[in-house]
Scaffold this motif. Structure first.
Motif, PDB file in Angstrom:
ATOM      1  N   UNK A  39       0.751  -1.211   0.076  1.00  0.00           N
ATOM      2  CA  UNK A  39       0.017  -0.091   0.120  1.00  0.00           C
ATOM      3  C   UNK A  39       0.837   1.496   0.021  1.00  0.00           C
ATOM      4  N   UNK A  40       0.589   2.077  -0.948  1.00  0.00           N
ATOM      5  CA  UNK A  40       1.545   3.375  -0.891  1.00  0.00           C
ATOM      6  C   UNK A  40       1.112   4.260   0.130  1.00  0.00           C
ATOM      7  N   UNK A  41      -0.053   4.148   0.556  1.00  0.00           N
ATOM      8  CA  UNK A  41      -0.495   5.050   1.943  1.00  0.00           C
ATOM      9  C   UNK A  41      -0.061   4.569   3.120  1.00  0.00           C
ATOM     10  N   UNK A  42       0.453   3.230   3.204  1.00  0.00           N
ATOM     11  CA  UNK A  42       0.724   2.401   4.303  1.00  0.00           C
ATOM     12  C   UNK A  42       2.140   1.859   4.021  1.00  0.00           C
ATOM     13  N   UNK A  43       2.899   2.559   3.896  1.00  0.00           N
ATOM     14  CA  UNK A  43       4.304   1.824   3.439  1.00  0.00           C
ATOM     15  C   UNK A  43       4.956   1.159   4.359  1.00  0.00           C
ATOM     16  N   UNK A  44       4.744   1.362   5.645  1.00  0.00           N
ATOM     17  CA  UNK A  44       5.746   0.651   6.763  1.00  0.00           C
ATOM     18  C   UNK A  44       4.982  -0.560   7.296  1.00  0.00           C
TER      19      UNK A  44
END
Length: 796
Positions: free
Chosen positions: A385-390
């Motif tokens: 996910x780009x908006x949840x990269x970690x």
């Protein structure tokens, strides 16, 4: 002894409801509560809006979907008949939804209302949705009682899967809530506004890939907790107090979240629009204050001052929220509004991905270091996910040597992989093979913080065991394509999962080609001249499909009926034969069922209805299409004269009953051609009478080096004898170039009259295009002998 007894009239049913509600609260809060009987109740008939969720992603399901919802509350001791009450999100339309007769909200009880149009699902449905960025919600009394407003709430930016609600229930102000439908409300903790940063901005925009035409800027929440934005003020002027419009009440930003604001100074401003513009020539400033009552610049939350800007290039902080004035410019036409800022990772690439993995395979991600120096990727992050990269943090000390690879495996339910919980949820993840997915690689440090460099790889629906990888075209463009074989290293055809996990990476194989290919495209037939006008001749467009494989190919899923013995209650849940291949892209066509294309066979898709007999006859005559070649159509759309994309797709088996997208049919990209009427594509195919023709059918399609312009040959391919040689014993050797997958027959006759041609020999199909040879025994008779090559081959 004197006993004084006071008799207090108490509604027994009310006491029972209060007791029940207290026990519900005890179960919810896990704390002891004292029972109290309220002797003074609110006004009869009072119903309030108690809680709402305007961005329900995964919190409360209704019939398998996640609608917006509103919780009403009756704080009184009497049931309330809600028939003819109304609910609306538009105060100019108070009766947008009217409760049907017989709707009752019990005393001291909740009523859940779903804000969607799924009226066949259980519960009450309003037929309108809630806005997650700004809205008003109101409940009105029945017309017989004056139709007056009874309760309302206005809100701003909402956070996914969190609600807003009254605390205490029924009477208190609205707060951010932990969702509690039909239970007492629970306030959600928020962080200080001092965690906000002005993170990215763009002051001069024009038409681009993201089509952002107005000035804009973005804020970032450095805290992992939600921050309330209510009353905050943006300004580009330093005189105090600021006179700009404050942000709407009940506005929030998610933890580590982003919000974009449009700086267009328009009169009809929405919640995400501010009342000023940004200057691009001399630069400008953006200041964020906690409210519009501040009297000192020291009270600002954040302040940025920037210089001259460049068209379609945004500027901002790297990494996100980095303090100070060390701003960076990002790449042309690649801003990241409402998303994390990044510059590209240059020393590591995502090289290969496997997402559709029946045992003994599992999802896998291969990284490659193309540089001449070792790269330490310890503490970097992998995600889908780009908006949840970690999500998955790469262990400290992980090194990719120069020119080498590193493979990360899923390890479902085991430590060491990116799906340690085995469920693909939370920090664990799997790759979606049915709908396609994304892999994101981000740099990070030992504290877990992102350090601003990023690289991602998108891929589509995947066929089982087929990986996607990077392929470099003749134009030096990197494309992500299905690979002809997996190249994670180790055992190529593993028998066990441990054998598969032994792979440490290897260079990518050639792209997967076939079994059917796009072989010829007539995208711009010569225009029809009508007086001085040039009229597009779309009737004579076509797309040719060719079977280069060694077997007949059904253009449908031949599996037939699907049944899962582990879920017998689902019964026969699909008939694969109804799922057929498709043309997609600039033109769209779904092939009818039960079509099969034979070995070396062709079919055509055209822009007219082939049941139109005169048009079909004219088309066949114009191009000398063999009678055996089937013609289908019409496709929707039109082949663009200036270039566009044509795709060929095939169906994968439908998702089974154990999947959340049960019965969904994935669409596998088999071929893609993004043609053009400009070099390096052959320009002679643009309106001059020639078509685009594939040079080698077994080579990668989306590369101009593999296409030429030639006289159209729909339903066949150009075939000519290159050389005829007769050896010393009189044997005739005939040399020609053949096409992969095509077999040929050599035929002859002694005169060119109307008599029959005689079969000489067959030249079998080969898997690659290239030189072929046919031969004929010495001619012992008198006179000449004439030869022809034909395909497909004929039987003697």
């Amino acid at each position: 002894m004197i006993v004084l007894m006071y008799l207090i009239p108490v509604n027994l049913s009310q006491v029972k409801r209060v007791v029940a509600r207290v026990f519900r609260a005890r179960k919810r809060w896990q704390s002891s509560l004292a029972l109290a009987v309220l002797l003074t109740a609110p006004a009869h008939g009072q119903v309030v809006i108690n809680e709402l969720m305007a961005d329900n992603s995964a919190t409360l399901a209704n019939d398998g979907k996640y609608p917006d919802w509103v919780e009403l509350y009756n704080p009184t001791g009497e049931d309330v008949q809600l028939g003819d009450w109304s609910l609306t999100d538009n105060l100019t339309l108070p009766r947008k939804f009217v409760f049907p007769a017989g709707t009752v909200i019990s005393a001291d009880s909740f009523l859940l209302v779903y804000c969607d149009s799924n009226t066949n699902s259980p519960g009450i449905h309003t037929r309108f949705n809630l806005s997650k960025t700004s809205s008003a919600l109101a409940i009105y009394a029945p017309l017989g009682a004056g139709g007056t407003i009874r309760d309302s709430v206005t809100y701003g930016f909402q956070v996914t899967d969190l609600s807003i609600g009254r605390i205490p229930d029924g009477s208190g102000p609205f707060r951010l809530n932990q969702p509690s439908p039909e239970l007492p409300n629970l306030q959600k903790e928020t962080a200080s506004v001092t965690n906000l940063s002005i993170n990215e901005w763009s002051a001069i925009n024009g038409p681009s890939a993201v089509n952002l035409k107005e000035d804009w800027f973005e804020i970032f929440n450095r805290s992992t907790n939600i921050v309330e934005l209510s009353g905050c003020v943006f300004t580009d002027r330093e005189p105090l107090p600021p006179t700009n419009r404050p942000l709407a009440t009940l506005s929030f930003i998610a933890g580590n979240g982003f919000l974009q604001f449009i700086a267009d100074d328009r009169a009809d401003r929405g919640i995400d629009q501010v009342d000023f513009k940004l200057s691009s020539t001399s630069g400008d400033l953006i200041i964020l204050y906690p409210n519009n009552l501040v009297t000192s610049t020291n009270e600002n939350i954040d302040y940025v001052k920037f210089g001259a800007q460049t068209l379609n290039i945004s500027q901002g902080r790297l990494p996100d929220g980095e303090p100070g004035t060390n701003y960076v410019f990002f790449r042309l036409n690649q801003p990241t509004p409402a998303a994390s800022n990044f510059l590209p990772i240059t020393n590591v690439v995502i090289n290969e991905v496997l997402s559709h993995t029946d045992p003994p395979l599992e999802d896998a991600i291969e990284l490659f270091n193309p540089t001449a120096a070792d790269v330490d990727i310890g503490y970097w992050w992998l995600s889908n996910e780009k908006n949840d990269p970690r999500k998955f943090q790469i262990p400290a000390g992980t090194i990719i040597p120069a020119g080498q690879y590193k493979v990360f495996y899923e390890y479902a339910g085991l430590p060491g992989g990116f799906n340690t919980n085995g469920q693909g949820t939370g920090r664990s993840f799997t790759l979606n093979s049915a709908r396609g997915d994304l892999v994101v690689l981000s740099t990070g440090d030992a504290t877990g913080k992102l350090t601003g460099l990023n690289r991602s790889l998108d891929f589509g629906s995947a066929q089982n065991s087929v990986s996607f990888g990077r392929y470099l075209t003749s134009e030096a463009k990197t494309e992500i394509v299905a690979m002809s074989r997996r190249t994670f290293g180790g055992v190529e055809t593993p028998l066990t999962l441990s054998q598969f996990r032994a792979g440490t990476g290897a260079s990518n194989a050639y792209p997967k080609v076939g079994p059917l290919v796009i072989n010829e495209i007539m995208y711009h037939p010569p225009d029809i001249i009508v007086g001085t006008n040039h009229v597009d001749d779309s009737t004579n467009e076509f797309v040719e499909i060719y079977n280069l494989s060694g077997a007949s190919v059904p253009l449908y899923d031949p599996q037939g009926f699907y049944f899962d013995p582990n879920f017998p209650q689902a019964g026969i849940y699909a008939d694969g034969r109804t799922n057929t291949w498709q043309l997609d892209g600039v033109v769209k066509f779904t092939f009818p069922p039960q079509i099969t294309l034979g070995v070396g066979g062709y079919l055509l898709v055209v822009n007219f209805d082939p049941t139109n007999t005169p048009m079909l006859a004219a088309f066949r005559a114009k191009y000398a299409v063999p009678a055996a070649v089937n013609i289908y159509g019409p496709y929707s759309g039109k082949l663009a004269n200036g270039g566009d994309t044509v795709e060929l797709r095939k169906p994968d088996p439908p998702q089974g009953p154990s999947r959340s997208d049960f019965r969904f049919v994935p669409s596998i990209l088999v071929e893609k051609v993004k043609y053009s009427d400009a070099a390096p594509w052959p320009v002679a195919a643009d309106g001059g009478g020639k078509s685009l023709q594939r040079v080698k059918v077994e080579d990668y399609a989306n590369d101009p080096v593999n296409w030429t312009a030639a006289n159209p040959t729909p339903g066949g391919h150009s075939l000519q004898i290159d050389t005829i040689f007769q050896d010393l014993d009189g044997t005739v050797m005939i040399f020609f170039n053949g096409t992969a997958g095509a077999g040929y027959s050599l035929i002859s006759k002694t005169t060119l009259d109307d008599g029959p041609w005689n079969w000489v020999m067959n030249v079998p199909a080969e898997p690659t295009s290239g030189p072929r040879v046919a031969s004929d025994l010495p001619n012992t008779g008198a006179g000449a002998r004439f030869y022809r090559l034909v395909t497909p081959p004929i039987q003697p």
